[in-house]
Write a protein that holds these residues in place. Structure first.
Motif, short mmCIF file in Angstrom:
data_model
loop_
_atom_site.label_atom_id
_atom_site.label_comp_id
_atom_site.label_asym_id
_atom_site.label_seq_id
_atom_site.Cartn_x
_atom_site.Cartn_y
_atom_site.Cartn_z
N UNK A 134 62.89 -19.02 44.29
CA UNK A 134 62.49 -19.57 45.23
C UNK A 134 63.58 -19.98 46.20
N UNK A 135 64.64 -20.29 46.08
CA UNK A 135 65.69 -20.66 46.74
C UNK A 135 66.19 -19.41 47.48
N UNK A 136 66.49 -17.98 46.49
CA UNK A 136 66.94 -16.89 47.06
C UNK A 136 65.86 -16.47 47.88
N UNK A 137 64.65 -16.31 47.74
CA UNK A 137 63.62 -15.89 48.72
C UNK A 137 63.83 -16.82 50.05
N UNK A 138 64.15 -18.00 49.88
CA UNK A 138 63.84 -18.80 51.22
C UNK A 138 65.05 -18.47 52.04
N UNK A 139 66.28 -18.17 51.34
CA UNK A 139 67.66 -17.76 51.87
C UNK A 139 67.39 -16.56 52.77
N UNK A 140 66.79 -15.48 52.23
CA UNK A 140 66.69 -14.33 52.44
C UNK A 140 65.54 -13.89 53.62
N UNK A 141 64.32 -14.48 53.45
CA UNK A 141 63.40 -14.29 54.27
C UNK A 141 62.92 -15.54 55.37
N UNK A 142 63.56 -16.63 55.08
CA UNK A 142 63.22 -17.74 55.64
C UNK A 142 64.33 -18.54 55.93
N UNK A 143 65.61 -17.91 56.69
CA UNK A 143 66.84 -18.71 56.61
C UNK A 143 66.72 -19.74 57.59
N UNK A 280 59.70 -28.42 56.51
CA UNK A 280 60.22 -27.20 56.78
C UNK A 280 59.40 -25.98 57.05
N UNK A 281 58.17 -25.92 56.69
CA UNK A 281 57.38 -24.72 57.00
C UNK A 281 56.81 -25.01 58.21
N UNK A 282 57.13 -26.08 59.01
CA UNK A 282 56.79 -26.04 60.52
C UNK A 282 58.19 -25.44 61.39
N UNK A 283 59.29 -25.27 60.84
CA UNK A 283 60.44 -24.90 61.51
C UNK A 283 60.30 -23.33 61.82
N UNK A 284 61.05 -22.88 62.90
CA UNK A 284 61.20 -21.44 63.02
C UNK A 284 61.56 -20.62 61.61
N UNK A 285 61.09 -19.67 61.76
CA UNK A 285 61.35 -18.69 60.36
C UNK A 285 62.94 -18.31 60.50
N UNK A 286 63.37 -17.80 61.66
CA UNK A 286 64.75 -17.40 61.89
C UNK A 286 65.61 -18.48 62.65
N UNK A 287 66.85 -18.31 62.30
CA UNK A 287 67.73 -19.43 62.89
C UNK A 287 67.84 -19.03 64.55
N UNK A 288 67.63 -19.99 65.24
CA UNK A 288 67.90 -19.87 66.83
C UNK A 288 69.26 -20.04 67.23
N UNK A 289 69.89 -19.12 67.75
CA UNK A 289 71.34 -19.27 68.32
C UNK A 289 71.42 -20.43 69.28
N UNK A 290 72.42 -21.28 69.38
CA UNK A 290 72.32 -22.42 70.33
C UNK A 290 72.88 -22.03 71.67
#
Length: 320
Positions: A134-143, A280-290
């Protein structure tokens, strides 16, 4: 007309000196102050904003964290007498509540050899395998959600260590006169750190709270909240439910140990929410650059500092 004009100029009272003592002193610029405040606020928020995880850092962090967890858990003094006394209290409390059915479940499942052997291997392996997956899945698909979810898991595990230290508890299979079956010893299955050849490598009296439940529920809720496939979401809900049956059937935990694991997970999510301001599930799926922070900081740095002269002085200079 000319004399009258001269007279009025001569008869005019002398102008009062300006209250500004030093014209060279910088005068506060409201725009500059506002820009500085916004920049500081954005900087504070960005320090708590999810950042893109780095693979090698995460591998080292997870490995080191689990090593520390195992080290601290096994370093807790094995207070056998107190642990057995607490087990008797838990068992009495469950009988008072009418939920003390662990012994019946343990004996019933133990009578089906293939089922109990499967549960022994389930207990020994999936606890780690599924959590890492699950950690690997989050890392790849929901950073964008990875850091918050990881923090919830780490905080859950951290508070569990406090429970092991403050409340030593013997599992049902080690109770005096409990008549529970230690299914690993009976069926000679491999892999359990709680029985057999590995029992001297693990603290036998760290049963409260159950991290099998804490970790499996974290996995299940994460998958249920973020997976798009219906079958994956169903599996996410089934995983902690099956884990609950397994820990009871193998006589490794009481029902109330599972409740303790749920309470630790609630604490973990509270810590994550307090830091990131959202689950966690309410945060954006991808990291938004600052990029917004950089633009505001540059705007604040370029704001000129100018000394403004009074309007009367400026008008007088124009006449001169």
């Amino acid at each position: 007309m000319g004399e009258l004009s001269v007279t009025s100029q001569e008869g005019r009272s002398e102008a009062t000196p300006s209250p500004i003592v030093n014209e060279a002193a910088p005068v506060a610029n409201p725009k500059q102050n506002t820009g500085r405040r916004i920049s500081n606020l954005v900087g504070l928020r960005s320090s708590r904003s999810p950042r893109r995880p780095r693979i090698w850092f995460e591998i080292l962090l997870v490995a080191a964290s689990y090593w520390v967890y195992s080290l601290v858990r096994n370093a807790v003094p094995e207070q056998r007498t107190e642990a057995l006394r607490n087990a008797d209290r838990i068992w009495s409390a469950e009988r008072y509540l009418g939920i003390a059915v662990e012994q019946s479940v343990n004996h019933a499942v133990n009578s089906v050899t293939w089922l109990i052997v499967s549960m022994n291997y389930y207990y020994a392996t999936l606890h780690f395998i599924v959590t890492v997956c699950v950690l690997v899945w989050l890392f790849h698909w929901h950073p964008g959600r990875y850091a918050a979810a990881r923090l919830a898991l780490f905080a859950t595990t951290g508070v569990a260590l406090l429970g092991y230290y403050l409340y030593p508890l013997a599992p049902p299979r080690l109770m005096n006169g409990g008549h529970f079956v230690d299914t690993v010893l009976v069926h000679h299955t491999w892999g359990s750190m709680a029985s057999g050849n590995f029992k001297n490598m693990s603290n036998q009296y760290a049963a409260m709270p159950s991290m099998h439940i804490g970790w499996s529920l974290w996995c299940g809720l994460t998958v249920f909240a973020l997976a798009s496939a219906p079958w994956a979401r169903v599996l996410g809900l089934l995983y902690p439910a099956v884990t609950l049956v397994v820990i009871v059937s193998t006589a490794n935990h009481f029902w109330l140990d599972a409740l303790g694991g749920m309470a630790c997970l609630a604490f973990g999510y509270a810590v994550s929410y307090a830091w990131y301001g959202s689950l966690p599930h309410h945060l954006p799926k991808r990291v938004v650059p600052p990029c917004g922070r950089t633009r505001l900081a540059g705007l604040s740095a370029r704001t000129p500092v100018t000394a403004r002269r009074p309007a009367a002085d400026a008008a007088g200079a124009g006449r001169r």
